[in-house]
Design a protein around this motif. Structure first.
Motif, PDB file in Angstrom:
ATOM      1  N   MET A   1     -17.459  22.717   4.450  1.00  0.00           N
ATOM      2  CA  MET A   1     -18.643  21.916   4.193  1.00  0.00           C
ATOM      3  C   MET A   1     -18.768  20.813   5.236  1.00  0.00           C
ATOM      4  N   LYS A   2     -19.938  20.680   5.828  1.00  0.00           N
ATOM      5  CA  LYS A   2     -20.166  19.656   6.835  1.00  0.00           C
ATOM      6  C   LYS A   2     -21.344  18.784   6.420  1.00  0.00           C
ATOM      7  N   GLU A   3     -21.120  17.482   6.369  1.00  0.00           N
ATOM      8  CA  GLU A   3     -22.219  16.567   6.041  1.00  0.00           C
ATOM      9  C   GLU A   3     -23.173  16.501   7.228  1.00  0.00           C
ATOM     10  N   ILE A   4     -24.453  16.604   6.930  1.00  0.00           N
ATOM     11  CA  ILE A   4     -25.478  16.572   7.974  1.00  0.00           C
ATOM     12  C   ILE A   4     -26.578  15.592   7.588  1.00  0.00           C
ATOM     13  N   LYS A   5     -27.476  15.328   8.514  1.00  0.00           N
ATOM     14  CA  LYS A   5     -28.618  14.465   8.243  1.00  0.00           C
ATOM     15  C   LYS A   5     -29.788  15.304   7.707  1.00  0.00           C
ATOM     16  N   MET A 151     -38.005   5.020  -5.691  1.00  0.00           N
ATOM     17  CA  MET A 151     -37.159   3.948  -6.195  1.00  0.00           C
ATOM     18  C   MET A 151     -37.939   2.976  -7.085  1.00  0.00           C
ATOM     19  N   THR A 152     -37.225   2.383  -8.037  1.00  0.00           N
ATOM     20  CA  THR A 152     -37.795   1.296  -8.839  1.00  0.00           C
ATOM     21  C   THR A 152     -36.987   0.028  -8.565  1.00  0.00           C
ATOM     22  N   THR A 153     -35.905  -0.192  -9.337  1.00  0.00           N
ATOM     23  CA  THR A 153     -35.076  -1.377  -9.088  1.00  0.00           C
ATOM     24  C   THR A 153     -33.900  -1.065  -8.161  1.00  0.00           C
ATOM     25  N   ASP A 154     -33.871   0.122  -7.601  1.00  0.00           N
ATOM     26  CA  ASP A 154     -32.820   0.482  -6.651  1.00  0.00           C
ATOM     27  C   ASP A 154     -32.830  -0.489  -5.470  1.00  0.00           C
ATOM     28  N   THR A 155     -31.648  -0.717  -4.913  1.00  0.00           N
ATOM     29  CA  THR A 155     -31.566  -1.601  -3.750  1.00  0.00           C
ATOM     30  C   THR A 155     -31.344  -0.831  -2.450  1.00  0.00           C
ATOM     31  N   PHE A 156     -31.044   0.466  -2.539  1.00  0.00           N
ATOM     32  CA  PHE A 156     -30.916   1.284  -1.334  1.00  0.00           C
ATOM     33  C   PHE A 156     -31.261   2.727  -1.661  1.00  0.00           C
ATOM     34  N   ILE A 157     -31.689   3.474  -0.644  1.00  0.00           N
ATOM     35  CA  ILE A 157     -32.052   4.867  -0.857  1.00  0.00           C
ATOM     36  C   ILE A 157     -30.798   5.708  -1.067  1.00  0.00           C
ATOM     37  N   LYS A 158     -30.960   6.800  -1.772  1.00  0.00           N
ATOM     38  CA  LYS A 158     -29.841   7.673  -2.103  1.00  0.00           C
ATOM     39  C   LYS A 158     -30.178   9.090  -1.636  1.00  0.00           C
ATOM     40  N   GLU A 159     -29.512   9.540  -0.600  1.00  0.00           N
ATOM     41  CA  GLU A 159     -29.750  10.878  -0.080  1.00  0.00           C
ATOM     42  C   GLU A 159     -28.498  11.410   0.607  1.00  0.00           C
ATOM     43  N   ILE A 160     -28.387  12.726   0.657  1.00  0.00           N
ATOM     44  CA  ILE A 160     -27.240  13.376   1.270  1.00  0.00           C
ATOM     45  C   ILE A 160     -27.609  14.822   1.587  1.00  0.00           C
ATOM     46  N   ALA A 161     -26.902  15.432   2.509  1.00  0.00           N
ATOM     47  CA  ALA A 161     -27.120  16.851   2.819  1.00  0.00           C
ATOM     48  C   ALA A 161     -25.846  17.444   3.399  1.00  0.00           C
ATOM     49  N   PHE A 162     -25.667  18.733   3.173  1.00  0.00           N
ATOM     50  CA  PHE A 162     -24.506  19.451   3.691  1.00  0.00           C
ATOM     51  C   PHE A 162     -24.931  20.809   4.245  1.00  0.00           C
ATOM     52  N   ALA A 163     -24.143  21.300   5.199  1.00  0.00           N
ATOM     53  CA  ALA A 163     -24.327  22.647   5.725  1.00  0.00           C
ATOM     54  C   ALA A 163     -23.051  23.433   5.440  1.00  0.00           C
ATOM     55  N   TYR A 252     -21.141  32.630  -4.807  1.00  0.00           N
ATOM     56  CA  TYR A 252     -21.652  31.731  -5.856  1.00  0.00           C
ATOM     57  C   TYR A 252     -20.760  30.500  -5.959  1.00  0.00           C
ATOM     58  N   LYS A 253     -19.444  30.696  -5.875  1.00  0.00           N
ATOM     59  CA  LYS A 253     -18.511  29.569  -5.944  1.00  0.00           C
ATOM     60  C   LYS A 253     -18.721  28.605  -4.776  1.00  0.00           C
ATOM     61  N   ILE A 254     -18.982  29.170  -3.598  1.00  0.00           N
ATOM     62  CA  ILE A 254     -19.236  28.329  -2.417  1.00  0.00           C
ATOM     63  C   ILE A 254     -20.498  27.493  -2.638  1.00  0.00           C
ATOM     64  N   PHE A 255     -21.547  28.138  -3.154  1.00  0.00           N
ATOM     65  CA  PHE A 255     -22.791  27.413  -3.420  1.00  0.00           C
ATOM     66  C   PHE A 255     -22.564  26.311  -4.449  1.00  0.00           C
ATOM     67  N   CYS A 256     -21.842  26.627  -5.510  1.00  0.00           N
ATOM     68  CA  CYS A 256     -21.584  25.642  -6.561  1.00  0.00           C
ATOM     69  C   CYS A 256     -20.807  24.441  -6.022  1.00  0.00           C
ATOM     70  N   LYS A 257     -19.889  24.693  -5.104  1.00  0.00           N
ATOM     71  CA  LYS A 257     -19.134  23.593  -4.503  1.00  0.00           C
ATOM     72  C   LYS A 257     -20.056  22.682  -3.717  1.00  0.00           C
ATOM     73  N   ALA A 258     -20.978  23.274  -2.957  1.00  0.00           N
ATOM     74  CA  ALA A 258     -21.924  22.479  -2.169  1.00  0.00           C
ATOM     75  C   ALA A 258     -22.850  21.678  -3.081  1.00  0.00           C
ATOM     76  N   LEU A 259     -23.322  22.314  -4.132  1.00  0.00           N
ATOM     77  CA  LEU A 259     -24.186  21.631  -5.099  1.00  0.00           C
ATOM     78  C   LEU A 259     -23.448  20.455  -5.724  1.00  0.00           C
ATOM     79  N   ASN A 260     -22.199  20.667  -6.077  1.00  0.00           N
ATOM     80  CA  ASN A 260     -21.396  19.605  -6.680  1.00  0.00           C
ATOM     81  C   ASN A 260     -21.199  18.442  -5.723  1.00  0.00           C
ATOM     82  N   MET A 261     -21.021  18.735  -4.430  1.00  0.00           N
ATOM     83  CA  MET A 261     -20.840  17.668  -3.449  1.00  0.00           C
ATOM     84  C   MET A 261     -22.091  16.810  -3.325  1.00  0.00           C
ATOM     85  N   VAL A 262     -23.256  17.448  -3.352  1.00  0.00           N
ATOM     86  CA  VAL A 262     -24.519  16.705  -3.317  1.00  0.00           C
ATOM     87  C   VAL A 262     -24.655  15.836  -4.565  1.00  0.00           C
ATOM     88  N   ASN A 263     -24.450  16.445  -5.721  1.00  0.00           N
ATOM     89  CA  ASN A 263     -24.635  15.727  -6.984  1.00  0.00           C
ATOM     90  C   ASN A 263     -23.621  14.603  -7.165  1.00  0.00           C
TER      91      ASN A 263
END
Length: 406
Positions: A1-5, A151-163, A252-263
């Motif tokens: 898994m590689k974190e990307i923009k 955002m409502t009362t958030d103080t910073f944006i929340k985003e992430i992505a992986f390849a 499917y396990k690989i996909f689930c791992k990536a989904l879990n990392m995002v969440n």
């Protein structure tokens, strides 16, 4: 898994944007977001369990009933909840997007977040759909604009992505979320939108999301309140062209791992950004007899307002941890339990075999002054574990919620 923009625009074929439409009072704040795919997506979603739910929940549930979607529109600043014309206006938002993108209204999910019981000025949204979509792009900046607009009362944006790779093809997955207060999911008290170009069946996409929330979104707590509006939606358009994931094998396990990392990343970000929070609290229950006990123990600890206040005050009051463990709705032997509190500064054993341990108050203070605090509860009864996330309870939480409507 590689974190990307790229956030929700990291995956192929997804576009996004966020603009100011006039819903919020501050003109410098974005309040309207769009995410859409060039091709029809398999869609999965989980929704708030609050019996008083927003119009967006009712409309989105109906639209996503067939497991398909192409776009998500979201406004912040107004929850469109408990309004007589709420459903009508939620449908109007879907219609506006559908007409402009030339797609079916049923292929649009709608989300709203903000103040409850205030009529939504939907005409402001409708007239801004054109500029919203016209400037939508497949770019990192576009994802940030969308993340900012929800955002409502958030103080910073929340985003992430992986390849990651499946069947020799590069697959990407990304997400954005909002959540700062009214956080005690059972699913859910937040908004999270996930996009992926993975080629996965709708059935398995829904299963992956439904199973993963048990260990992510359902394991965070800011203030114990379950919201009326919020949901998590995942869209997959298959543009990665990987061999279809239609059975629960290795892919499917690989996909689930990536989904879990995002969440997991999004959940920790929301807990860290709790209204008025200064510290992230993580509790890991380990060596439990079963996973459900581990979940209940860790969630009980980070949900304790007394503990949250103690962490804010840098008070190593382990009694509050033991108390929270004790009222968790599960069976265990307290005489087997051990508690450790740690941070970047160091760690400290404070409880073992039913009794407190002597500790250095000066070292305890230095541990608790850090921005991220970890509590490890060793059940010494099995091999299962679970993690929950929360934040400290501060004076500013009361200030923020004492004047939320203004």
């Amino acid at each position: 898994m590689k974190e990307i923009k790229g956030g929700v625009c990291a995956a192929k074929g997804f576009f996004a944007n966020g603009i100011y439409s006039g819903i919020k009072k501050k003109k410098t704040s974005k309040d309207l977001a769009i995410i859409y795919s060039e091709s029809l997506c398999n869609a999965a979603a989980v929704y708030t369990q609050n019996k008083v739910c927003g119009a967006n929940i009712i409309v989105s549930k109906e639209n996503l009933k067939n497991g398909k979607a192409k776009a998500i529109i979201c406004n912040s600043g107004n929850a469109n909840t408990c309004n007589k014309d709420g459903i009508e206006k939620a449908k109007a938002m879907c219609k506006g997007v559908a007409e402009y993108l030339k797609i079916s209204e049923k292929d649009v999910a709608v989300a709203s977040t903000g103040v409850i019981g205030v009529p939504l000025q939907v005409e402001l949204i409708i007239k801004n759909i054109k500029p919203l979509i016209d400037k939508a792009k497949n770019s990192a900046e576009a994802s940030k604009n969308a993340a900012n607009a929800i955002m409502t009362t958030d103080t910073f944006i929340k985003e992430i992505a992986f390849a990651f790779e499946i069947g020799g093809k590069t697959v990407k997955i990304g997400g954005i979320a909002k959540g700062s207060g009214m956080i005690h999911p059972n699913m859910a008290t937040l908004l999270a939108f996930i996009t992926t170009d993975a080629n996965i069946s709708q059935k398995l996409l829904q299963k992956a999301l439904r199973e993963d929330i048990k260990n992510t979104y359902n394991m965070i707590n800011v203030d114990g309140d379950t919201s009326t509006n919020d949901m998590v939606v995942a869209l997959s358009n298959g543009e990665a062209k990987n061999p279809i994931i239609d059975r629960e094998g290795n892919n499917y396990k690989i996909f689930c791992k990536a989904l879990n990392m995002v969440n997991t990343y999004l959940c920790k970000s929301m807990a860290k950004d709790g209204e008025g929070a200064t510290k992230l609290i993580e509790c890991e229950a380990i060596n439990s007899k079963d996973i459900e006990t581990a979940r209940k123990i860790s969630k009980s600890v980070i949900s304790s307002n007394l503990l949250k206040a103690a962490i804010f005050g840098c008070d190593m009051n382990w009694g509050r941890i033991a108390c929270a463990i004790g009222y968790a709705d599960c069976k265990f032997d307290i005489n087997k339990v051990a508690i450790n509190v740690s941070s970047k500064f160091g760690n400290m054993n404070v409880f073992e075999k039913g009794y407190g341990l002597k500790f250095d108050e000066k070292k305890a203070l230095k541990i608790l002054k850090e921005k991220e605090i970890k509590i490890t509860v060793n059940m010494n009864s099995g091999k299962n574990k679970a993690t929950a996330w929360g934040c400290d309870l501060t004076y500013d939480y009361v200030k923020i919620n004492g004047s939320y409507r203004s």
